[in-house]
Design an enzyme around this catalytic site. Sequence first.
Site, PDB file in Angstrom:
ATOM      1  N   MET A   1       0.857  -1.177   0.000  1.00  0.00           N
ATOM      2  CA  MET A   1       0.000   0.000   0.000  1.00  0.00           C
ATOM      3  C   MET A   1       0.895   1.230   0.000  1.00  0.00           C
ATOM      4  O   MET A   1       1.975   1.232   0.584  1.00  0.00           O
ATOM      5  CB  MET A   1      -0.912   0.012   1.224  1.00  0.00           C
TER       6      MET A   1
ATOM      7  N   ALA B   1      -2.581  -4.570   9.256  1.00  0.00           N
ATOM      8  CA  ALA B   1      -3.072  -3.751   8.151  1.00  0.00           C
ATOM      9  C   ALA B   1      -4.315  -4.376   7.531  1.00  0.00           C
ATOM     10  O   ALA B   1      -4.917  -5.293   8.076  1.00  0.00           O
ATOM     11  CB  ALA B   1      -1.966  -3.611   7.105  1.00  0.00           C
ATOM     12  N   CYS B   2      -4.672  -3.878   6.368  1.00  0.00           N
ATOM     13  CA  CYS B   2      -5.912  -4.267   5.695  1.00  0.00           C
ATOM     14  C   CYS B   2      -5.820  -5.607   4.986  1.00  0.00           C
ATOM     15  O   CYS B   2      -6.823  -6.114   4.502  1.00  0.00           O
ATOM     16  CB  CYS B   2      -6.315  -3.194   4.702  1.00  0.00           C
ATOM     17  N   GLY B   3      -4.625  -6.181   4.863  1.00  0.00           N
ATOM     18  CA  GLY B   3      -4.493  -7.470   4.192  1.00  0.00           C
ATOM     19  C   GLY B   3      -3.933  -7.378   2.795  1.00  0.00           C
ATOM     20  O   GLY B   3      -3.738  -8.394   2.139  1.00  0.00           O
ATOM     21  N   VAL B   4      -3.654  -6.184   2.301  1.00  0.00           N
ATOM     22  CA  VAL B   4      -3.122  -6.040   0.950  1.00  0.00           C
ATOM     23  C   VAL B   4      -1.627  -6.311   0.912  1.00  0.00           C
ATOM     24  O   VAL B   4      -1.138  -7.009   0.041  1.00  0.00           O
ATOM     25  CB  VAL B   4      -3.435  -4.631   0.388  1.00  0.00           C
TER      26      VAL B   4
END
Length: 134
Positions: A51, A121-124
């Site tokens: 990211m 985090a968001c998993g990206v």
Amino acid sequence: MAVRVGSKVRVRTTIVEQGRARQRLDYLATEEPLEIRLQAGNQTQTVAVTMRTPGADFELAAGFLYGEGVVSERELIHHISYCVDSAVDAEQRYNIVTVGLHLSRLPDLASLERHFYTTSACGVCGKTSLEAIE
């Protein structure tokens, strides 16, 4: 046609002060995934997805490859470009950077393999391609 996302976006927000709400325009930082592809000879391979706030994508890709030991000097980099692959959705083309090397084949990328998983985090981060996010 693909539109390059900037580092910030203007949005309407609600501000509450002393119990009174009012509307105003404000800026928010943009966050988008970036897929980094490495190219040498006739080989291309995705090496990372992270990211980032769009803007200095080429510098981020070069710095990542240097920091991970994939390139040891800037002269190894032939070019850095956004994706021009017609098979990729136009809206994702500015989220993919290809780094071309002055090499006949890809270097050993084993150092980029991660054998653990941890995140807050968001998993990206850590995905191997933008398609894996979906």
